[in-house]
Design an enzyme around this catalytic site. Structure first.
Site, PDB file in Angstrom:
ATOM      1  N   LYS A   1       0.823  -1.211   0.000  1.00 22.67           N
ATOM      2  CA  LYS A   1       0.000   0.000   0.000  1.00 22.67           C
ATOM      3  C   LYS A   1       0.854   1.258   0.000  1.00 22.67           C
ATOM      4  O   LYS A   1       0.619   2.198  -0.766  1.00 22.67           O
ATOM      5  CB  LYS A   1      -0.936   0.013   1.203  1.00 22.67           C
TER       6      LYS A   1
ATOM      7  N   ASP B   1      -6.973   1.510   1.293  1.00 27.97           N
ATOM      8  CA  ASP B   1      -6.914   1.645   2.741  1.00 27.97           C
ATOM      9  C   ASP B   1      -8.245   1.204   3.336  1.00 27.97           C
ATOM     10  O   ASP B   1      -9.112   0.658   2.641  1.00 27.97           O
ATOM     11  CB  ASP B   1      -6.556   3.075   3.146  1.00 27.97           C
TER      12      ASP B   1
END
Length: 217
Positions: free
Chosen positions: A121, A139
């Site tokens: 991420k 997220d």
């Protein structure tokens, strides 16, 4: 609506709501963005933005950061949480950038993910926001909304990312992931909407009466 129709609706409506997509984390370049994103793990962007000015005044280049004692970094970033792990990662990745990448943040997923404290991420955010490479960082906000909007059946962020990449045009990934985050923070929040309250949920699921139970990543 089919899943594809919902994706098209989300794409269109979020582009209307958020024509501008500023990066939420304050930064100067790819390196300061990388550090800020690392600090944002289990911490709000607001808190990170409160902490990074002092950190970057101390050292804003990997050449300088690698010389700062880890304890000094830890003391500054303590409000962000997980400070022992994050401070060591910042120190170590700074040294690696100097020793292996001539002090530059590499515009490469594999090289980024090989850095201490940098997962997929974080690497995706840096690639998208620092280098303009299409990526879809997922997220908790995006994972929650993708489930509420039935854009994914994934039980984790990895599956959600794969599903969203298939649904949305590659050229929209970088803007859209920010637009979904903005919407999730402002309207389709974890507690303020259960899939039946916010505008987009009601537009796409007008007959929905029961709240959606979101599977955490």
């Amino acid at each position: 609506m089919t899943r594809a129709e919902r994706a098209a609706h989300v794409d269109r409506r979020l582009a209307e709501l958020y024509p501008e997509t500023p990066v939420p984390l304050d930064h100067r370049d790819a390196y300061t963005l990388l550090v800020a994103v690392l600090l944002s793990a289990q911490c709000t962007d607001l808190r990170v933005n409160q902490v990074t000015p002092a950190l970057f005044e101390l050292a804003s280049r990997p050449e300088d950061m690698m010389r700062v004692p880890v304890e000094q970094i830890r003391e500054i970033i303590r409000p962000c949480g997980l400070s022992p792990r994050k401070s060591k990662a910042i120190s170590d990745l700074s040294r690696i950038l100097v020793e292996q990448h001539a002090g530059e943040v590499p515009a490469d997923f594999a090289a980024l993910e090989a850095l201490p404290g940098v997962g997929h991420k974080t690497a995706s955010v840096v690639m998208a926001q620092a280098f303009g490479v299409p990526a879809f960082p997922v997220d908790t906000h995006i994972h929650r909304l993708a489930q509420r909007w039935k854009l994914t059946g994934g039980k984790n962020v990895d599956q959600t990312e794969r599903d969203l990449k298939k649904l949305f045009p590659r050229g929209r990934w970088n803007e859209l992931h920010l637009q979904i985050i903005f919407y999730g923070r402002e309207h389709c929040t974890a507690r303020g909407c259960d899939g039946t309250v916010c505008t987009l949920c009601r537009e796409m699921f007008p007959r929905r009466r029961k709240g959606v139970v979101v599977t955490k990543s």
